[in-house]
Design a protein around this motif. Structure first.
Motif, short mmCIF file in Angstrom:
data_model
loop_
_atom_site.label_atom_id
_atom_site.label_comp_id
_atom_site.label_asym_id
_atom_site.label_seq_id
_atom_site.Cartn_x
_atom_site.Cartn_y
_atom_site.Cartn_z
N VAL A 220 0.84 -1.21 0.00
CA VAL A 220 0.00 0.00 0.00
C VAL A 220 0.87 1.26 0.00
CG1 VAL A 220 -1.95 -1.10 1.17
CG2 VAL A 220 -0.15 -0.03 2.51
N HIS A 221 0.23 2.38 -0.29
CA HIS A 221 0.96 3.65 -0.39
C HIS A 221 0.57 4.65 0.69
CE1 HIS A 221 2.97 2.86 -4.19
NE2 HIS A 221 1.84 2.38 -4.67
N PRO A 225 -4.23 2.48 5.41
CA PRO A 225 -4.38 1.11 4.86
C PRO A 225 -3.26 0.19 5.32
CG PRO A 225 -4.63 2.75 3.12
CD PRO A 225 -4.18 3.48 4.34
#
Lengths: 281, 272
Positions: A220-221, A225
């Motif tokens: 994820v970035h 999240p």
């Protein structure tokens, strides 16, 4: 295998120690993997490993003096946190050097305390390698209370921890209490390490903190999240590892960590970040 | 000459509530003095360029205005307030190398952090905070990249994100540390144009550290020059003279004009 799985499911419903182990796996898996996100993004892996080893000196002293090992483990972890923080700020030592010094010193203390014991203490080795199947009701209460405390602190100070782990100097320039937040994060790591000792042990606890977060980081970035993916990997990996260790009759902590490491390599291979780098090349 | 005493003190008119004031300030680290006896007054709405050789204390001066470095002696006030309580009126744009692009954050995530101190402990960002962050992103021309991870941005775009983070807190003063360093010529021009627009639209007081006098010359009202622990301030045309630059740098300096712009060329260093 099917028979074994059916047997495991049956055992989980039959034996209280299995239920406690399962609950401990869920709680420590979630707790370690959530706090691990901040450890990974802030680059605190080495200090975390240092805290884990300092806690072992506390465990051995606890056995030597007949005091609850986890109480002294927490005390030694806190001592490590504040000594490293003090040496880094006051003595102008780099963090890795001060951790390296106290890491080795606390392990030396642990060996010294073991040497001073008049008789063999099997319990010490339980904390060294962990045994989730031996978690008692009082251990479980301690893990639950700590998990609630740590996760509540993370939830309440989430945005501040995000800022301070991203850019401590800018957080200070904006007026956030960065010294308080810095030590708070280290204390939360220490609490997490100490309550996880019984389940996975000194040697493996830090893998449970770092590996799920490192795997989530590949996928994820964004931080939020990453917290949820890390929690899913940490919790799922811990429960699956516990079940596999029971089925195969192998040590639980080692199985959990091996499984999490496997998930990490799959994440690394599957990472959109890695694919992006390959495309650029 | 001692500090800036006796030098031009433009902007010193008006009440202290409208000025950034350094009174006999000495700055340094662990007992080592970097800048001594600084006496400066900067008026609201002024743009100040800060130039000088590497290690002369330019960043130190900026950091002292956001409380990252406390004066060894003297007093700093920002619009009548001490630095610690005035921090929320100041947006700080650090050097781009300090940005950790490996951190899992998008442009929006990073920019809204600029409002966290305003929001307060234990509170979540509200719609107003999100709106202000979005506005700051739009102001620096990155609206389309708002949800792009910071690792995917170019050097010039990262510099704009840093500026947007500073703007998101609605500052009255913006401090920029080498915003045009290590980006290509086009990005440099775009950043200078952006600063010009922001200053005009938001009536900001700007303190800008730079190595490129020629680039920022058109947008600054005065220039602070630092050398050998001293601080000198004056209008650009006064400060960028051969005589003053040679005295400050202890080197041969040529000041020339090309295409209507001042060019400063530093030559051989004097010895002895």
């Amino acid at each position: 295998m099917d028979d074994s799985l059916a047997q495991v499911v049956s055992d989980f419903f039959t034996f209280a120690f299995m239920q406690r182990a399962l609950l401990a796996a869920v709680l420590t898996g979630t707790l370690c993997s959530v706090i691990g996100v901040f450890v990974v993004v802030r680059g605190f892996s080495f200090i975390g490993a240092g805290i884990a080893h300092a806690s072992f000196a506390g465990v051995t002293l606890g056995f030597l003096l007949g005091i609850h090992p986890l109480f002294l483990a927490f005390l030694f972890s806190l001592l490590m946190v504040f000594l490293v923080g003090w040496a880094t700020h006051r003595g102008e030592l780099k963090l890795d050097i001060s951790v390296g010094i106290f890491f080795a010193f606390t392990m030396a203390l642990a060996i010294l305390f073991i040497g001073l014991m008049k008789q063999y203490q099997a319990g010490v080795y339980g904390y060294l390698f962990g045994d989730i199947l031996s978690v008692t009701s009082s251990d479980l209460w301690l893990i639950t209370a700590t998990a609630v405390l740590v996760l509540t602190a993370v939830g309440l100070l989430y945005k501040e921890l995000q800022f301070v782990t991203f850019d401590q100097e800018m957080a200070a320039a904006c007026g956030l209490p960065v010294t308080f937040l810095y030590y708070l994060l280290l204390v939360l790591i220490a609490m997490t390490v100490v309550v996880s000792l019984k389940s996975v042990g000194v040697i493996l606890v830090f893998a449970l903190i770092v590996t799920p977060a490192a795997a989530a980081y590949q996928l994820v970035h964004r931080l939020t999240p990453m917290v949820f993916v890390s929690a899913a990997i940490g919790t799922g990996g811990s429960v699956a590892g516990l079940i596999l260790s029971y089925v195969w009759d192998v040590p639980s902590g080692a199985t959990i960590v091996s499984l999490l490491t496997l998930i990490f390599f799959v994440s690394l291979w599957w990472s959109p970040k890695r694919r992006r780098c390959s495309c650029k090349e | 000459m001692k500090g800036s005493r006796g030098m031009d003190r433009l902007g010193g008119e008006g009440p202290a509530g409208d000025r950034i004031v350094f009174e006999g300030v000495t700055l340094g680290y662990a007992g080592e003095t970097v800048l001594r006896d600084i006496d400066l007054e900067i008026s609201r709405g002024e743009s100040i360029g800060i130039i000088g050789p590497n290690g002369c204390g330019k960043t130190t001066l900026l950091k002292s205005l956001v409380g990252l470095i406390r004066p060894l002696s003297g007093r700093i006030t920002v619009f009548g307030e001490p630095v610690i309580s005035a921090r929320r009126r100041i947006g700080y744009v650090p050097q781009r190398e300090t940005l950790d692009i490996s951190y899992p954050a998008t442009v929006f995530d990073m920019v809204i952090m600029g409002r966290y101190a305003r929001i307060g402990l234990f509170r979540r960002p509200r719609d107003l905070d999100r709106m202000r962050a979005g506005q700051a992103i739009a102001d620096v021309g990155l609206a389309e990249q708002a949800h792009t991870p910071i690792a995917h941005l170019s050097g010039g775009q990262r510099q704009r994100v840093l500026i947007a983070r500073a703007l998101s807190a609605d500052p009255e003063v913006v401090l920029l540390d080498e915003p045009t360093a290590a980006v290509d010529v086009r990005a440099q021009r775009e950043i200078v144009a952006l600063l010009e627009n922001l200053k005009r639209e938001r009536n900001l007081t700007v303190l800008l550290v730079t190595h490129d006098v020629n680039l920022v010359y058109p947008i600054v009202d005065r220039i602070i020059y630092m050398a050998d622990g001293r601080v000198f301030i004056g209008r650009p045309e006064e400060m960028l003279t051969q005589e003053k630059l040679q005295r400050i740098y202890n080197a041969n300096v040529i000041v020339t004009e090309a295409d209507g712009r001042i060019c400063v060329i530093v030559g051989d260093v004097h010895h002895g």
